[in-house]
Write a protein that holds these residues in place. Structure first.
Motif, mmCIF file in Angstrom:
data_model
loop_
_atom_site.group_PDB
_atom_site.id
_atom_site.type_symbol
_atom_site.label_atom_id
_atom_site.label_comp_id
_atom_site.label_asym_id
_atom_site.label_seq_id
_atom_site.Cartn_x
_atom_site.Cartn_y
_atom_site.Cartn_z
ATOM 1 N N TYR A 64 0.839 -1.190 0.000
ATOM 2 C CA TYR A 64 0.000 0.000 0.000
ATOM 3 C C TYR A 64 0.878 1.245 0.000
ATOM 4 C CZ TYR A 64 -4.132 -2.766 1.226
ATOM 5 O OH TYR A 64 -5.164 -3.662 1.212
ATOM 6 N N LEU A 65 0.432 2.277 -0.709
ATOM 7 C CA LEU A 65 1.024 3.600 -0.568
ATOM 8 C C LEU A 65 0.482 4.196 0.715
ATOM 9 C CD1 LEU A 65 2.667 5.983 -1.739
ATOM 10 C CD2 LEU A 65 0.549 6.749 -2.846
ATOM 11 N N LEU A 66 1.368 4.687 1.588
ATOM 12 C CA LEU A 66 0.999 5.131 2.936
ATOM 13 C C LEU A 66 1.298 6.610 3.120
ATOM 14 C CD1 LEU A 66 0.351 4.614 6.008
ATOM 15 C CD2 LEU A 66 2.772 4.048 6.265
ATOM 16 N N VAL A 67 0.321 7.344 3.662
ATOM 17 C CA VAL A 67 0.510 8.733 4.073
ATOM 18 C C VAL A 67 0.048 8.836 5.527
ATOM 19 C CG1 VAL A 67 -0.105 11.147 3.710
ATOM 20 C CG2 VAL A 67 0.136 9.620 1.746
ATOM 21 N N LYS A 68 0.921 9.352 6.409
ATOM 22 C CA LYS A 68 0.566 9.514 7.828
ATOM 23 C C LYS A 68 0.868 10.934 8.288
ATOM 24 C CE LYS A 68 2.864 6.224 9.988
ATOM 25 N NZ LYS A 68 3.224 5.324 11.105
ATOM 26 N N TYR A 69 0.098 11.375 9.288
ATOM 27 C CA TYR A 69 0.302 12.695 9.894
ATOM 28 C C TYR A 69 0.330 12.542 11.401
ATOM 29 C CZ TYR A 69 -1.079 17.145 11.946
ATOM 30 O OH TYR A 69 -1.144 18.272 12.750
ATOM 31 N N HIS A 70 1.253 13.285 12.068
ATOM 32 C CA HIS A 70 1.323 13.301 13.533
ATOM 33 C C HIS A 70 1.481 14.739 14.029
ATOM 34 C CE1 HIS A 70 1.649 8.960 13.932
ATOM 35 N NE2 HIS A 70 2.633 8.955 13.044
ATOM 36 N N HIS A 71 0.992 14.970 15.233
ATOM 37 C CA HIS A 71 1.043 16.305 15.844
ATOM 38 C C HIS A 71 1.517 16.160 17.289
ATOM 39 C CE1 HIS A 71 -0.212 20.339 17.029
ATOM 40 N NE2 HIS A 71 -0.879 19.792 18.029
ATOM 41 N N PHE A 72 2.553 16.944 17.659
ATOM 42 C CA PHE A 72 3.148 16.861 18.993
ATOM 43 C C PHE A 72 3.438 18.273 19.481
ATOM 44 C CE2 PHE A 72 7.326 16.758 21.294
ATOM 45 C CZ PHE A 72 6.889 16.128 22.453
ATOM 46 N N THR A 73 3.019 18.593 20.717
ATOM 47 C CA THR A 73 3.302 19.907 21.299
ATOM 48 C C THR A 73 3.899 19.737 22.691
ATOM 49 O OG1 THR A 73 1.084 20.116 22.273
ATOM 50 C CG2 THR A 73 1.411 21.027 20.059
ATOM 51 N N LYS A 74 4.654 20.783 23.103
ATOM 52 C CA LYS A 74 5.244 20.774 24.430
ATOM 53 C C LYS A 74 5.407 22.210 24.917
ATOM 54 C CE LYS A 74 6.765 17.675 27.349
ATOM 55 N NZ LYS A 74 5.891 16.583 27.795
ATOM 56 N N ASP A 75 5.065 22.448 26.173
ATOM 57 C CA ASP A 75 5.254 23.765 26.784
ATOM 58 C C ASP A 75 6.447 23.726 27.733
ATOM 59 O OD1 ASP A 75 3.048 25.163 25.628
ATOM 60 O OD2 ASP A 75 1.717 24.002 26.908
ATOM 61 N N GLY A 76 7.160 24.843 27.777
ATOM 62 C CA GLY A 76 8.306 24.960 28.663
ATOM 63 C C GLY A 76 8.419 26.369 29.201
ATOM 64 N N ALA A 77 9.528 26.645 29.857
ATOM 65 C CA ALA A 77 9.756 27.978 30.421
ATOM 66 C C ALA A 77 11.250 28.225 30.541
ATOM 67 C CB ALA A 77 9.083 28.112 31.783
ATOM 68 N N VAL A 78 11.630 29.484 30.376
ATOM 69 C CA VAL A 78 13.024 29.902 30.555
ATOM 70 C C VAL A 78 13.037 31.161 31.418
ATOM 71 C CG1 VAL A 78 13.811 28.897 28.382
ATOM 72 C CG2 VAL A 78 12.993 31.265 28.433
ATOM 73 N N ILE A 79 14.166 31.426 32.044
ATOM 74 C CA ILE A 79 14.315 32.632 32.858
ATOM 75 C C ILE A 79 15.100 33.661 32.051
ATOM 76 C CG2 ILE A 79 15.270 33.608 34.972
ATOM 77 C CD1 ILE A 79 14.846 30.892 36.291
#
Length: 200
Positions: free
Chosen positions: A70-85
């Motif tokens: 099969y010809l395959l197409v996939k999508y993924h979504h990843f988020t992350k929150d952080g902090a700096v001083i």
């Protein structure tokens, strides 16, 4: 994480135990969705975002080229929150990573309800980092990356036109043409569970 993996293994074991048969005629079009747990490989990620791992969502579509490929197409979504001083003030950071996989999947069908599959191909990433700093040591902003992916899994055909799947994916990608292996990769490892629907 260990308890989640153990639950998934138990679920798949129960599926194998309750196997029954369906027609082995391969479908031409398959679509599906997935939720998973992703761990990014980039070594400097925890400097700003504290943890490498988090939840993902995604979708996939497959079109039969010739059985069992099969010809395959996939999508993924990843988020992350952080902090700096910055100047003695805590400033928020946000990481958004979207990637598309384009490749080939081997999906052998037989009369059993449980079957295995694997795939490989190219991975294309879009990264949007907002805040005061960047894990790449430059100004935050949008960046692209490209590389490859490998995946494999098990699917349980619980209905004639639907299945559940347990999947492991590995991606490796370097930002803006740079090497994307191990600690310099914005790809990583993903374990997910989802559903597929056999349309045609």
């Amino acid at each position: 994480m260990r308890s989640t993996i153990a639950m998934m293994i138990l679920l798949m074991s129960a599926m194998v135990a309750s196997a029954q048969t369906f027609s082995n005629e391969p479908e031409r079009l398959i679509i599906g969705g997935q939720a998973g747990f992703f761990r990014i490989s980039f070594d400097g990620f925890t400097r700003i975002y504290h943890e490498r791992s988090g939840l993902t969502t995604g979708a996939a579509g497959m079109v039969k080229v010739f059985s069992p490929y099969y010809l395959l197409v996939k999508y993924h979504h990843f988020t992350k929150d952080g902090a700096v001083i910055v100047e003695n003030t805590v400033q928020p950071q946000h990481w958004r990573e979207d990637w598309y996989n384009l490749g080939v999947r081997y999906l052998a069908r037989d009369a059993r309800k449980v079957s295995s599959y694997f795939g490989f191909g190219f991975a294309f990433f879009t990264i949007n980092e907002t805040g005061n700093l960047s894990i790449f040591g430059r100004e935050p902003g949008k960046r692209n990356a490209s590389g490859f992916f490998l995946d494999g899994g098990l699917q349980y055909r619980f209905l004639k036109h639907a299945s559940l799947c347990l999947e492991l994916e590995m991606t490796s990608a370097g930002v803006e043409g740079k090497s994307g292996f191990e600690g310099s990769s914005v790809g990583g490892f993903l374990i997910g569970i989802g559903a597929n629907f056999f349309i045609l």
